[in-house]
Write a protein that holds these residues in place. Structure first.
Motif, mmCIF file in Angstrom:
data_model
loop_
_atom_site.group_PDB
_atom_site.id
_atom_site.type_symbol
_atom_site.label_atom_id
_atom_site.label_comp_id
_atom_site.label_asym_id
_atom_site.label_seq_id
_atom_site.Cartn_x
_atom_site.Cartn_y
_atom_site.Cartn_z
ATOM 1 N N ASN A 97 1.871 4.222 0.865
ATOM 2 C CA ASN A 97 2.572 4.073 -0.399
ATOM 3 C C ASN A 97 3.611 2.980 -0.213
ATOM 4 O O ASN A 97 4.624 3.183 0.448
ATOM 5 C CB ASN A 97 3.231 5.394 -0.784
ATOM 6 C CG ASN A 97 3.954 5.301 -2.120
ATOM 7 O OD1 ASN A 97 4.062 4.239 -2.710
ATOM 8 N ND2 ASN A 97 4.457 6.427 -2.587
ATOM 9 N N TYR B 47 5.976 -2.157 -12.691
ATOM 10 C CA TYR B 47 4.587 -2.304 -12.268
ATOM 11 C C TYR B 47 4.560 -2.829 -10.847
ATOM 12 O O TYR B 47 5.509 -3.453 -10.390
ATOM 13 C CB TYR B 47 3.844 -3.303 -13.168
ATOM 14 C CG TYR B 47 3.151 -2.719 -14.361
ATOM 15 C CD1 TYR B 47 3.786 -2.701 -15.601
ATOM 16 C CD2 TYR B 47 1.864 -2.199 -14.260
ATOM 17 C CE1 TYR B 47 3.145 -2.170 -16.715
ATOM 18 C CE2 TYR B 47 1.224 -1.664 -15.372
ATOM 19 C CZ TYR B 47 1.871 -1.651 -16.594
ATOM 20 O OH TYR B 47 1.237 -1.127 -17.686
ATOM 21 N N SER B 49 1.565 -4.377 -7.656
ATOM 22 C CA SER B 49 0.221 -4.887 -7.404
ATOM 23 C C SER B 49 -0.034 -4.900 -5.903
ATOM 24 O O SER B 49 0.802 -5.375 -5.138
ATOM 25 C CB SER B 49 0.088 -6.303 -7.973
ATOM 26 O OG SER B 49 -1.106 -6.911 -7.525
ATOM 27 N N ILE B 54 -5.471 -6.252 -8.736
ATOM 28 C CA ILE B 54 -5.190 -4.819 -8.591
ATOM 29 C C ILE B 54 -3.740 -4.576 -8.980
ATOM 30 O O ILE B 54 -2.816 -5.050 -8.316
ATOM 31 C CB ILE B 54 -5.414 -4.340 -7.142
ATOM 32 C CG1 ILE B 54 -6.845 -4.588 -6.702
ATOM 33 C CG2 ILE B 54 -5.059 -2.856 -7.015
ATOM 34 C CD1 ILE B 54 -7.112 -4.261 -5.250
ATOM 35 N N THR B 55 -3.542 -3.869 -10.094
ATOM 36 C CA THR B 55 -2.189 -3.553 -10.551
ATOM 37 C C THR B 55 -2.115 -2.072 -10.896
ATOM 38 O O THR B 55 -3.135 -1.429 -11.178
ATOM 39 C CB THR B 55 -1.791 -4.381 -11.781
ATOM 40 O OG1 THR B 55 -2.669 -4.064 -12.864
ATOM 41 C CG2 THR B 55 -1.858 -5.870 -11.493
ATOM 42 N N ASP B 56 -0.899 -1.546 -10.886
ATOM 43 C CA ASP B 56 -0.720 -0.133 -11.219
ATOM 44 C C ASP B 56 0.667 0.083 -11.802
ATOM 45 O O ASP B 56 1.600 -0.698 -11.553
ATOM 46 C CB ASP B 56 -0.898 0.741 -9.981
ATOM 47 C CG ASP B 56 -1.383 2.133 -10.344
ATOM 48 O OD1 ASP B 56 -1.790 2.875 -9.437
ATOM 49 O OD2 ASP B 56 -1.347 2.505 -11.545
ATOM 50 N N LYS B 57 0.785 1.136 -12.597
ATOM 51 C CA LYS B 57 2.034 1.440 -13.270
ATOM 52 C C LYS B 57 3.051 2.025 -12.309
ATOM 53 O O LYS B 57 2.709 2.745 -11.374
ATOM 54 C CB LYS B 57 1.785 2.449 -14.403
ATOM 55 C CG LYS B 57 0.910 1.926 -15.515
ATOM 56 C CD LYS B 57 0.669 3.003 -16.562
ATOM 57 C CE LYS B 57 -0.228 2.473 -17.672
ATOM 58 N NZ LYS B 57 -0.498 3.519 -18.686
#
Lengths: 112, 115
Positions: A97, B47, B49, B54-57
């Protein structure tokens, strides 16, 4: 950033030690960080500590980590006027993460 | 210039307008992030990446759009700006391995005011 808590303000006399405290909530946090932000600037990494360490020292900076209490502190020895800034604590919650969760920041003011 | 640069540094816009904040890094770091800084909230992730395409919240993604067609660029778009989006926006990057792993490096910030 609600999960990482810091006091908003701290005033210290020049030459004294400053201690900035941080409480985090995730016991699985792997790395814990201290960043410094000077007025009008971005955040600059000061130091970070891996979760299997209790203490890390780097010149005037000492980081203490108490995993049991989920408490992190940054001590600045011989505080100078150039140390005036906002200090952010941040945690990285687990391997894989890459996100860091930041606290609200502590504004350190140096009294001449 | 080496490092991570944001543009514009200052922007004033009106409610309802589209605004794009640019972020460029020269290290080829895999990870890139957008945070906003507001008094009393510290930094909150908008956000992120992990690589090109490739990205995500993050924690506060509503009202924002990102893209990452190239590794070095990570623009943040406010499609219809609102006053609550008045803030200082920080872009950051992190390497996936090596000496830069585990370290988040920030740009200087973009101060956005929505009238």
């Amino acid at each position: 950033g609600e999960d990482v808590e810091q006091s908003l303000f701290l005033s210290v006399r020049e030459g004294d030690s400053s201690v900035i405290n941080c409480t985090y909530t995730d016991s699985s946090s792997t790395y814990l960080y201290w960043y410094k932000q000077e007025p009008g600037a971005g955040l600059q990494l000061l130091t970070y500590i891996f979760s299997n360490m209790d203490m890390k020292q780097d010149q005037r900076l000492t980081v203490l980590l108490n995993k049991k209490d989920k408490h992190l502190s940054l001590r600045i020895a011989d505080t100078q006027t150039g140390d005036s800034a906002i200090y952010f604590c941040a945690e990285r919650r687990d391997f894989g993460n890459e996100k860091l969760t930041f606290g609200t920041g502590t504004r350190l003011t140096i009294i001449p | 210039d080496a490092g991570i640069t944001q543009s514009p540094r200052y922007k004033i816009t009106e409610t309802g307008r589209q605004v794009t904040l640019m972020c460029h890094q020269t290290w080829s770091h895999s990870y890139m992030f957008w945070y906003r800084q507001d008094l009393g909230h510290g930094l909150r992730l908008i956000y992120y990446s992990a690589a090109a395409d490739i990205t995500d919240k993050g924690e506060v993604p509503d009202g924002y759009v990102v893209s990452r067609s190239k590794t070095e660029n990570f623009p943040l778009t406010l499609e219809s700006a609102t006053r609550s989006q008045t803030s200082v926006y920080f872009c950051a990057s992190m390497d996936a391995g090596g000496a830069g792993a585990n370290v988040l490096t920030f740009g200087a910030g973009s101060r956005l005011t929505v009238l």
